[in-house]
Design a protein around this motif. Structure first.
Motif, short mmCIF file in Angstrom:
data_model
loop_
_atom_site.label_atom_id
_atom_site.label_comp_id
_atom_site.label_asym_id
_atom_site.label_seq_id
_atom_site.Cartn_x
_atom_site.Cartn_y
_atom_site.Cartn_z
N SER A 1 35.12 -4.62 85.18
CA SER A 1 35.30 -4.23 86.58
C SER A 1 35.51 -2.72 86.67
N TRP A 2 36.24 -2.19 85.73
CA TRP A 2 36.49 -0.74 85.69
C TRP A 2 35.18 0.02 85.52
N GLN A 3 34.37 -0.42 84.55
CA GLN A 3 33.07 0.22 84.32
C GLN A 3 32.17 0.10 85.55
N SER A 35 46.05 4.31 98.45
CA SER A 35 45.19 3.96 97.32
C SER A 35 45.75 2.82 96.49
N CYS A 36 47.07 2.76 96.38
CA CYS A 36 47.67 1.73 95.50
C CYS A 36 47.83 0.39 96.19
N ILE A 37 48.14 0.41 97.47
CA ILE A 37 48.43 -0.86 98.15
C ILE A 37 47.28 -1.29 99.04
N LEU A 38 46.84 -0.41 99.91
CA LEU A 38 45.90 -0.86 100.95
C LEU A 38 44.44 -0.88 100.51
N ALA A 39 44.03 0.04 99.66
CA ALA A 39 42.63 0.01 99.22
C ALA A 39 42.42 -1.27 98.41
N THR A 40 41.30 -1.93 98.63
CA THR A 40 41.08 -3.19 97.92
C THR A 40 39.59 -3.38 97.60
N ALA A 41 39.36 -4.12 96.54
CA ALA A 41 37.97 -4.42 96.18
C ALA A 41 37.50 -5.68 96.89
N LEU A 42 38.38 -6.28 97.70
CA LEU A 42 38.06 -7.61 98.25
C LEU A 42 37.64 -7.58 99.71
N ASN A 43 37.26 -6.39 100.20
CA ASN A 43 36.86 -6.32 101.60
C ASN A 43 35.70 -7.23 101.95
N SER A 44 34.82 -7.46 100.96
CA SER A 44 33.63 -8.27 101.26
C SER A 44 33.79 -9.72 100.77
N LEU A 45 35.03 -10.12 100.50
CA LEU A 45 35.23 -11.45 99.91
C LEU A 45 34.66 -12.58 100.78
N SER A 46 34.89 -12.50 102.10
CA SER A 46 34.41 -13.60 102.96
C SER A 46 32.89 -13.73 102.85
N GLY A 47 32.21 -12.59 102.75
CA GLY A 47 30.75 -12.62 102.60
C GLY A 47 30.36 -13.28 101.30
N ARG A 48 31.12 -13.00 100.26
CA ARG A 48 30.83 -13.60 98.95
C ARG A 48 31.06 -15.11 98.98
N VAL A 49 32.07 -15.52 99.75
CA VAL A 49 32.34 -16.96 99.88
C VAL A 49 31.21 -17.60 100.67
N TYR A 50 30.87 -16.99 101.79
CA TYR A 50 29.87 -17.58 102.69
C TYR A 50 28.49 -17.67 102.01
N SER A 51 28.17 -16.63 101.22
CA SER A 51 26.84 -16.61 100.60
C SER A 51 26.79 -17.47 99.33
N LEU A 107 39.64 -12.55 90.92
CA LEU A 107 39.65 -11.61 92.05
C LEU A 107 40.80 -10.61 91.89
N ALA A 108 41.93 -11.09 91.37
CA ALA A 108 43.08 -10.20 91.18
C ALA A 108 42.72 -9.08 90.21
N ILE A 109 41.99 -9.44 89.15
CA ILE A 109 41.61 -8.42 88.16
C ILE A 109 40.64 -7.41 88.77
N GLU A 110 39.72 -7.90 89.59
CA GLU A 110 38.79 -6.98 90.28
C GLU A 110 39.60 -5.98 91.10
N ASP A 111 40.63 -6.50 91.77
CA ASP A 111 41.46 -5.65 92.63
C ASP A 111 42.28 -4.66 91.80
N VAL A 112 42.81 -5.16 90.69
CA VAL A 112 43.62 -4.28 89.82
C VAL A 112 42.74 -3.14 89.28
N ALA A 113 41.51 -3.48 88.87
CA ALA A 113 40.59 -2.45 88.34
C ALA A 113 40.34 -1.40 89.40
N ASP A 114 40.16 -1.86 90.64
CA ASP A 114 39.90 -0.94 91.75
C ASP A 114 41.11 -0.02 91.96
N LYS A 115 42.29 -0.61 91.89
CA LYS A 115 43.50 0.18 92.12
C LYS A 115 43.74 1.18 90.97
#
Lengths: 263, 332
Positions: free
Chosen positions: A11-13, A70-86, A103-111
């Motif tokens: 996720s970091w890469q 950057s630590c709390i509010l920025a998230t990698a999961l903004n498009s999660l609903s789209g990923r669920v729907y698709s 998903l938590a790890i994706e978010d941690v990598a983003d943070k």
């Protein structure tokens, strides 16, 4: 555990693939901080205290807000609903790995990526403005870190909640937009919440919004006593548990209705 | 008697879908008044599959093939019925179960799009908790079989569709699953690549005695890989058995291809069967299966035949026949 470490590496890469977008986004964040700091520095040239904050406290507040954004509010999961729907989450659902963990790890990598950049940006801002930043006591520092972690967890859970809308509808922009607007005005990003009328401030404390950054800044600045800190952290923990239970229930319902679209 | 690895009993999966009236006014109306209708994607299907079997799910678009695969892999919650795969209830998504099967969807991408495939392989190694030795051995075998050694370090989005599908298969097979669900694995591939994948899937079945369930619109996939066919139409099973039995049951005619030494008229040919194509020195006739041999010897004795071939009709035509027969029965 190895699977989550490997996922974190990937996720970091992955976050570094589109370098232009990444640098432009960070540059935007940097400019936003420069603007805030410039405006407040100018305001403080004519007065020593504004709305109960002296210059040092306000500048520290701006630095902290940028960091917490950057630590709390920025998230990698903004498009999660789209990923669920698709049906994109199907790839994870058939594998022996927890989807929430994934998903938590994706978010941690983003943070972590955000923190990496914010440290560089903060150093630059420090060199430009040479502010005096009062450091908290060791205990307050530790409680601040705890409150930041808890705020990030709560934001993650709220993003899962929004993501669950994708089980039933692709139409998530409306509620998300409302949430963003609320966060913008009530998390303390634009101004400290204690400049609001006391009744409004009290009402805001009935919502999770002040826990996205305002409470954390107050702990860092030493504006809360130990009893207040205890109750704020207890409320935050309550929000986390309550929201998690609701989210888990909704996801269980959602997965039953999941259509695994895509074919 | 072998124990079934997959057992499906009276499985149904229904979806509620929003029915929108056409046009702008329909969109406005749908704001306050939404009509829903129930779609029976799978409707009371039962079957059993034994270890090592290769099954082809055949059906038209929307027949319920993919939905059945998704239920079997635990993605969808069944509306009714019981499903057991390797002794597990797929819906519970237990890791012990998930380590023993794989689902490959030809139109879905499980590889990390912006990273080289080797990165996804490494991640799957960790997710499926494979030892270094196990991982290296399987990876080397798969890379060699599929001949993709030179693309492992190239970003997935820069690979051709064929290369990507091969890498998708590797990612899905690294943990050597006992059960493999393949949904349109050869879709969009050129004929050479289709053949390469079919050969590989057959090899995998033999080597690991894996149970393989495949859906495909390419009948050649089913013909070459599968020894059993399960035909689904409108969510219901309409045939389950050996491919040969399907051909015997539904192929009413055989095809006789003829080459003549002297010109033969179409009128003359029509006495022997239905003329599908003819020019003066060659012809293709359709004759009832039961009379094919008799008719062939009659042709040889009465016409100047240089060469004669008796063939089965193409499997696509047989499947068409299956669906037409089913539709006729429904209308009756």
């Amino acid at each position: 555990m190895t699977k989550y470490i490997q996922l974190l590496k990937l996720s970091w890469q992955n976050g570094f693939v589109y370098r232009t977008s990444l640098f432009m986004w960070r540059f935007r964040q940097f400019l936003s901080s420069v603007m805030s700091l410039t405006v407040w520095t100018v305001i403080y040239t004519s007065q020593s205290s504004v709305l109960g904050y002296d210059q040092t406290q306000m500048i520290t507040y701006i630095f902290l807000s940028a960091f917490l954004q950057s630590c709390i509010l920025a998230t990698a999961l903004n498009s999660l609903s789209g990923r669920v729907y698709s049906g994109e989450i199907s790839a994870q659902l058939v594998k022996p790995i927890s989807l929430f963990g994934y998903l938590a790890i994706e978010d941690v990598a983003d943070k972590l990526r955000n923190i990496f950049f914010i440290l560089i940006e903060t150093s630059l801002l420090y060199l430009i403005f040479i502010p005096t930043i009062p450091l908290p006591t060791l205990l307050n520092g530790a409680l601040f870190v705890l409150a930041v972690l808890m705020g990030a967890v709560m934001n993650f859970i709220i993003n899962l909640l929004f993501g669950a809308i994708g089980f039933w509808s692709p139409d998530t922009w409306g509620p998300k937009f409302m949430f963003f607007i609320m966060v913008e005005f009530t998390a303390g990003k634009l101004f400290p919440l204690d400049i609001l009328p006391p009744i409004l401030e009290k009402l805001l404390y009935l919502t999770p919004f002040p826990y996205f950054s305002f409470v954390q800044t107050q702990i860092f600045l030493g504006r809360l006593d130990s009893v207040q800190i205890f109750w704020q952290l207890a409320s935050l923990a309550g929000w986390i548990v309550g929201l998690y239970l609701v989210t888990r229930w909704i996801w269980q319902r959602g997965l039953r209705d999941y259509a695994a679209a895509g074919q | 008697m072998p124990q079934p690895v997959i057992s499906v009993s009276h499985l149904s999966k229904h979806f509620k879908v929003h029915k929108k009236q056409p046009g702008l006014w329909g969109s406005v109306q749908s704001l306050w008044n939404r009509e829903y209708q129930e779609v029976k994607a799978v409707d009371d299907i039962s079957f059993e599959i034994n270890e090592g079997e290769t099954i082809g799910f055949i059906g038209q678009n929307g027949a319920g093939k993919t939905t059945t695969l998704k239920v079997l892999s635990g993605l969808l919650y069944p509306s009714a019925g019981q499903v057991s795969v390797l002794g597990f209830d797929p819906w519970k998504r237990q890791p012990e179960f998930q380590k023993q099967f794989a689902l490959v969807m030809g139109q879905k991408n499980q590889l990390w799009w912006d990273l080289p495939p080797i990165e996804t392989f490494e991640l799957n190694k960790a997710i499926y908790e494979l030892s270094d030795k196990e991982y290296k051995r399987t990876l080397n075998t798969l890379v060699e079989l599929l001949d993709v050694g030179d693309v492992l370090n190239i970003q997935v989005r820069k690979l051709s569709l064929g290369q990507r599908m091969k890498c998708e298969l590797i990612a899905a097979l690294l943990h050597t699953p006992k059960v493999l669900f393949l949904d349109e694995p050869t879709i969009g591939l050129d004929v050479l690549m289709q053949k390469a994948l079919r050969d590989f899937i057959k090899d995998y079945n033999k080597k690991f005695n894996a149970t393989i369930i495949l859906t495909s619109h390419y009948m050649d996939d089913v013909k070459e890989i599968c020894d059993r066919a399960l035909v689904i139409d409108h969510g219901q099973k309409i045939f389950d058995g050996q491919l040969k039995k399907l051909i015997d049951s539904y192929a009413r005619n055989k095809i006789l291809s003829l080459i003549f030494t002297k010109p033969v008229t179409q009128k003359k040919l029509a006495e022997f069967g239905e003329v599908k194509a003819a020019d003066q020195l060659s012809a293709t006739l359709l004759v009832p299966r039961a009379q094919a041999t008799k008719m062939a010897s009659k042709l040889l004795s009465q016409l100047p035949v240089q060469d004669l071939n008796i063939e089965e009709p193409p499997i696509e035509a047989i499947i068409r026949e299956v669906f037409e027969t089913k539709a006729d029965q429904t209308h009756d």
